[in-house]
Design a protein around this motif. Sequence first.
Motif, short mmCIF file in Angstrom:
data_model
loop_
_atom_site.label_atom_id
_atom_site.label_comp_id
_atom_site.label_asym_id
_atom_site.label_seq_id
_atom_site.Cartn_x
_atom_site.Cartn_y
_atom_site.Cartn_z
N UNK A 225 63.93 72.07 39.11
CA UNK A 225 64.49 73.42 39.16
C UNK A 225 66.02 73.36 39.13
N UNK A 226 66.60 72.44 39.91
CA UNK A 226 68.06 72.30 39.95
C UNK A 226 68.62 72.00 38.57
N UNK A 227 67.88 71.22 37.77
CA UNK A 227 68.33 70.84 36.43
C UNK A 227 67.87 71.82 35.36
N UNK A 228 67.46 73.01 35.77
CA UNK A 228 67.08 74.03 34.80
C UNK A 228 65.81 73.71 34.03
N UNK A 229 64.87 73.01 34.66
CA UNK A 229 63.61 72.68 34.02
C UNK A 229 63.62 71.41 33.19
N UNK A 230 64.74 70.70 33.20
CA UNK A 230 64.87 69.51 32.37
C UNK A 230 64.49 68.26 33.15
N UNK A 231 63.88 67.30 32.44
CA UNK A 231 63.63 65.98 33.02
C UNK A 231 64.70 64.97 32.63
N UNK A 232 65.52 65.32 31.65
CA UNK A 232 66.55 64.37 31.18
C UNK A 232 67.63 65.15 30.44
N UNK A 233 68.78 64.53 30.30
CA UNK A 233 69.91 65.12 29.58
C UNK A 233 70.32 64.32 28.35
N UNK A 234 69.93 63.07 28.28
CA UNK A 234 70.26 62.25 27.12
C UNK A 234 69.69 62.88 25.86
N UNK A 235 70.36 62.75 24.72
CA UNK A 235 69.90 63.38 23.48
C UNK A 235 68.76 62.61 22.82
N UNK A 236 67.60 62.62 23.47
CA UNK A 236 66.44 61.90 22.94
C UNK A 236 65.80 62.71 21.82
N UNK A 237 65.44 62.04 20.73
CA UNK A 237 64.80 62.72 19.60
C UNK A 237 63.37 62.23 19.41
N UNK A 238 63.19 60.97 19.12
CA UNK A 238 61.85 60.43 18.91
C UNK A 238 61.78 59.03 19.53
N UNK A 239 61.94 58.94 20.86
CA UNK A 239 61.94 57.62 21.50
C UNK A 239 60.57 56.96 21.40
#
Length: 330
Positions: free
Chosen positions: A90-104
Amino acid sequence: MSLSPPPAPASTYSSSIDPASPQAIIEADSDHSDVAESCNTSTKSVNQSIFDYVKENGRTYHRYQAGSYLYPNDESESERLDLQFEILKVLFGGRNFYAPLEDPRKILDIGTGTGKWAIEMGHQFPRCEITGTDLSPIQPDWYPSNVKFVIDDAAEEDWMIKPDSYDYIHTRVLLGCFEDFREVIRKSFRYLKPGGWMESQEYMHTVYCDDGTMGSDYAFAEWTKTQDSAAMQLGRPLRIANKLKRWYEQAGFVDIHEEVYKLPVNSWPRDPQLKMLGRFSESSLLDGLQAFSLAFFHRGLGWTKDEIEVYLVNVRKAISDRNVHAYHKM
């Protein structure tokens, strides 16, 4: 700030701390009537002896590499870890990560705990192999087929795969877990593919206050200093969040980003979302306070369980005191 990376080096996205970073002041709520509520198909194969947990002061601790991790691994702590996961999401606005992952294609989650982050990433990236490592086998029995959990010590052992293998390496809330977190960063740099990313999301152990309501006798702040002293005695530093960015630079990472968030200690803010986060943060702290204290104070300072429990009475009261507008930086 974004930099053009030279050929080959990996990159890092550090959600950590810059204590001097200017942040918006959180407005306190004058209504103190609010009362914190208590918030309370694959298989894994491990040696049965791993489940023979170490018992100490009424809590259980990992058997594998016993003594190297100072927090319990029992059911109540697992429930608190799951609550912590939801708070941070919730603190991160629903995100699990911030790195620009595309197709890891390969992701490593160091210190995966109950595995919730790894499982959600497995659903989000079904073509990616997600590996979660931990000292305790406390992960669920069912999870996506592209996720696997391995009992391993990231500080001591090889990472099961050749260098230049991972697209992304993730750590979260590992303060007090390693003698030298710089070694984890150095290993990550080696095991990431060129152009890969590392991301850490970490609590700053210090308690902050912007409006002068936190006095010098605030018991929760005093507790953090006592725990910090015990951690240093045991060689497991807690104050790592504000050093991460510098350590990543020293390891050779480029294109480094840092975000700083404020997480209220309890529901003192007026803002509805921050109030909600504070309410759950209070529950997490109260539920985990004994877990955060027992091994540190017993092994590091020689306190008995009774001495610790008596000491924690005022700390719990302080955590729930809405007249003190305290928060952590994340």
